[in-house]
Design a protein around this motif. Structure first.
Motif, PDB file in Angstrom:
ATOM      1  N   MET A  65     -56.502 -34.864 -31.274  1.00  0.00           N
ATOM      2  CA  MET A  65     -55.688 -34.241 -32.304  1.00  0.00           C
ATOM      3  C   MET A  65     -54.944 -33.029 -31.753  1.00  0.00           C
ATOM      4  O   MET A  65     -53.864 -32.701 -32.201  1.00  0.00           O
ATOM      5  CB  MET A  65     -56.584 -33.853 -33.478  1.00  0.00           C
ATOM      6  CG  MET A  65     -55.845 -33.455 -34.704  1.00  0.00           C
ATOM      7  SD  MET A  65     -55.022 -34.895 -35.392  1.00  0.00           S
ATOM      8  CE  MET A  65     -54.191 -34.195 -36.748  1.00  0.00           C
ATOM      9  N   PHE A  66     -55.569 -32.410 -30.761  1.00  0.00           N
ATOM     10  CA  PHE A  66     -54.941 -31.232 -30.163  1.00  0.00           C
ATOM     11  C   PHE A  66     -53.636 -31.596 -29.486  1.00  0.00           C
ATOM     12  O   PHE A  66     -52.674 -30.819 -29.499  1.00  0.00           O
ATOM     13  CB  PHE A  66     -55.914 -30.587 -29.157  1.00  0.00           C
ATOM     14  CG  PHE A  66     -55.283 -29.458 -28.406  1.00  0.00           C
ATOM     15  CD1 PHE A  66     -55.041 -28.245 -29.036  1.00  0.00           C
ATOM     16  CD2 PHE A  66     -54.918 -29.606 -27.082  1.00  0.00           C
ATOM     17  CE1 PHE A  66     -54.451 -27.211 -28.341  1.00  0.00           C
ATOM     18  CE2 PHE A  66     -54.323 -28.575 -26.395  1.00  0.00           C
ATOM     19  CZ  PHE A  66     -54.096 -27.361 -27.028  1.00  0.00           C
ATOM     20  N   ILE A  67     -53.559 -32.800 -28.898  1.00  0.00           N
ATOM     21  CA  ILE A  67     -52.359 -33.203 -28.171  1.00  0.00           C
ATOM     22  C   ILE A  67     -51.162 -33.331 -29.110  1.00  0.00           C
ATOM     23  O   ILE A  67     -50.016 -33.067 -28.707  1.00  0.00           O
ATOM     24  CB  ILE A  67     -52.624 -34.508 -27.377  1.00  0.00           C
ATOM     25  CG1 ILE A  67     -51.519 -34.748 -26.355  1.00  0.00           C
ATOM     26  CG2 ILE A  67     -52.754 -35.686 -28.301  1.00  0.00           C
ATOM     27  CD1 ILE A  67     -51.511 -33.777 -25.238  1.00  0.00           C
ATOM     28  N   ILE A  68     -51.390 -33.728 -30.340  1.00  0.00           N
ATOM     29  CA  ILE A  68     -50.291 -33.831 -31.306  1.00  0.00           C
ATOM     30  C   ILE A  68     -49.661 -32.458 -31.538  1.00  0.00           C
ATOM     31  O   ILE A  68     -48.438 -32.303 -31.510  1.00  0.00           O
ATOM     32  CB  ILE A  68     -50.798 -34.424 -32.640  1.00  0.00           C
ATOM     33  CG1 ILE A  68     -51.279 -35.848 -32.450  1.00  0.00           C
ATOM     34  CG2 ILE A  68     -49.721 -34.340 -33.716  1.00  0.00           C
ATOM     35  CD1 ILE A  68     -50.193 -36.822 -32.082  1.00  0.00           C
ATOM     36  N   PHE A  69     -50.483 -31.460 -31.740  1.00  0.00           N
ATOM     37  CA  PHE A  69     -49.951 -30.115 -31.973  1.00  0.00           C
ATOM     38  C   PHE A  69     -49.279 -29.570 -30.728  1.00  0.00           C
ATOM     39  O   PHE A  69     -48.260 -28.880 -30.805  1.00  0.00           O
ATOM     40  CB  PHE A  69     -51.070 -29.174 -32.444  1.00  0.00           C
ATOM     41  CG  PHE A  69     -51.628 -29.562 -33.781  1.00  0.00           C
ATOM     42  CD1 PHE A  69     -50.795 -29.585 -34.898  1.00  0.00           C
ATOM     43  CD2 PHE A  69     -52.961 -29.907 -33.935  1.00  0.00           C
ATOM     44  CE1 PHE A  69     -51.300 -29.937 -36.137  1.00  0.00           C
ATOM     45  CE2 PHE A  69     -53.469 -30.258 -35.158  1.00  0.00           C
ATOM     46  CZ  PHE A  69     -52.630 -30.284 -36.263  1.00  0.00           C
ATOM     47  N   LEU A  70     -49.805 -29.920 -29.566  1.00  0.00           N
ATOM     48  CA  LEU A  70     -49.191 -29.494 -28.313  1.00  0.00           C
ATOM     49  C   LEU A  70     -47.817 -30.145 -28.147  1.00  0.00           C
ATOM     50  O   LEU A  70     -46.835 -29.477 -27.800  1.00  0.00           O
ATOM     51  CB  LEU A  70     -50.095 -29.852 -27.126  1.00  0.00           C
ATOM     52  CG  LEU A  70     -49.551 -29.460 -25.756  1.00  0.00           C
ATOM     53  CD1 LEU A  70     -49.471 -27.954 -25.629  1.00  0.00           C
ATOM     54  CD2 LEU A  70     -50.412 -30.051 -24.669  1.00  0.00           C
ATOM     55  N   LEU A  71     -47.701 -31.437 -28.412  1.00  0.00           N
ATOM     56  CA  LEU A  71     -46.418 -32.135 -28.295  1.00  0.00           C
ATOM     57  C   LEU A  71     -45.413 -31.655 -29.332  1.00  0.00           C
ATOM     58  O   LEU A  71     -44.220 -31.552 -29.045  1.00  0.00           O
ATOM     59  CB  LEU A  71     -46.625 -33.640 -28.413  1.00  0.00           C
ATOM     60  CG  LEU A  71     -47.330 -34.291 -27.226  1.00  0.00           C
ATOM     61  CD1 LEU A  71     -47.591 -35.756 -27.511  1.00  0.00           C
ATOM     62  CD2 LEU A  71     -46.530 -34.121 -25.964  1.00  0.00           C
ATOM     63  N   ILE A  72     -45.867 -31.357 -30.515  1.00  0.00           N
ATOM     64  CA  ILE A  72     -44.959 -30.811 -31.536  1.00  0.00           C
ATOM     65  C   ILE A  72     -44.432 -29.445 -31.092  1.00  0.00           C
ATOM     66  O   ILE A  72     -43.238 -29.162 -31.206  1.00  0.00           O
ATOM     67  CB  ILE A  72     -45.667 -30.729 -32.908  1.00  0.00           C
ATOM     68  CG1 ILE A  72     -45.869 -32.122 -33.467  1.00  0.00           C
ATOM     69  CG2 ILE A  72     -44.865 -29.868 -33.881  1.00  0.00           C
ATOM     70  CD1 ILE A  72     -46.716 -32.171 -34.725  1.00  0.00           C
ATOM     71  N   GLY A  73     -45.310 -28.638 -30.556  1.00  0.00           N
ATOM     72  CA  GLY A  73     -44.878 -27.323 -30.072  1.00  0.00           C
ATOM     73  C   GLY A  73     -43.882 -27.436 -28.935  1.00  0.00           C
ATOM     74  O   GLY A  73     -42.874 -26.713 -28.895  1.00  0.00           O
ATOM     75  N   ILE A  74     -44.125 -28.347 -27.995  1.00  0.00           N
ATOM     76  CA  ILE A  74     -43.198 -28.549 -26.878  1.00  0.00           C
ATOM     77  C   ILE A  74     -41.860 -29.075 -27.379  1.00  0.00           C
ATOM     78  O   ILE A  74     -40.797 -28.617 -26.952  1.00  0.00           O
ATOM     79  CB  ILE A  74     -43.828 -29.489 -25.831  1.00  0.00           C
ATOM     80  CG1 ILE A  74     -44.978 -28.780 -25.125  1.00  0.00           C
ATOM     81  CG2 ILE A  74     -42.791 -29.959 -24.830  1.00  0.00           C
ATOM     82  CD1 ILE A  74     -45.793 -29.680 -24.215  1.00  0.00           C
ATOM     83  N   SER A  75     -41.898 -30.023 -28.295  1.00  0.00           N
ATOM     84  CA  SER A  75     -40.634 -30.591 -28.783  1.00  0.00           C
ATOM     85  C   SER A  75     -39.824 -29.563 -29.577  1.00  0.00           C
ATOM     86  O   SER A  75     -38.601 -29.519 -29.476  1.00  0.00           O
ATOM     87  CB  SER A  75     -40.893 -31.839 -29.611  1.00  0.00           C
ATOM     88  OG  SER A  75     -41.623 -31.509 -30.763  1.00  0.00           O
ATOM     89  N   VAL A  76     -40.483 -28.734 -30.344  1.00  0.00           N
ATOM     90  CA  VAL A  76     -39.771 -27.688 -31.085  1.00  0.00           C
ATOM     91  C   VAL A  76     -39.179 -26.675 -30.113  1.00  0.00           C
ATOM     92  O   VAL A  76     -38.039 -26.213 -30.282  1.00  0.00           O
ATOM     93  CB  VAL A  76     -40.712 -27.013 -32.110  1.00  0.00           C
ATOM     94  CG1 VAL A  76     -40.093 -25.749 -32.674  1.00  0.00           C
ATOM     95  CG2 VAL A  76     -41.047 -27.979 -33.226  1.00  0.00           C
ATOM     96  N   THR A  77     -39.890 -26.372 -29.044  1.00  0.00           N
ATOM     97  CA  THR A  77     -39.371 -25.446 -28.037  1.00  0.00           C
ATOM     98  C   THR A  77     -38.148 -26.025 -27.334  1.00  0.00           C
ATOM     99  O   THR A  77     -37.147 -25.331 -27.137  1.00  0.00           O
ATOM    100  CB  THR A  77     -40.462 -25.127 -27.009  1.00  0.00           C
ATOM    101  OG1 THR A  77     -41.587 -24.575 -27.690  1.00  0.00           O
ATOM    102  CG2 THR A  77     -39.970 -24.142 -25.977  1.00  0.00           C
TER     103      THR A  77
END
Length: 58
Positions: free
Chosen positions: A1-13
């Motif tokens: 589940m942590f990877i989803i939040f990490l990918l969302i953060g990277i994509s928003v950046t």
């Protein structure tokens, strides 16, 4: 589940970086003249009349 939040953060950046680059390009005048560059290549290699190669008369 942590990877989803990490990918969302990277994509928003990445999206914010592209938006910033786009706004910088618009404010620096990159899109002010969109007609001249399209037709510039048609008029760059005009040969003056006195330098045209002479036609061979056979």
């Amino acid at each position: 589940m942590f990877i989803i939040f990490l990918l969302i953060g990277i994509s928003v950046t990445v999206a914010a970086a592209f938006l910033g680059a786009f706004l910088w390009a618009v404010r620096s005048g990159q899109y002010d003249d969109d007609y001249t560059p399209a037709v510039r290549m048609l008029f760059e290699n005009e040969v003056p009349d006195n330098k045209k190669p002479a036609a061979k008369a056979d």
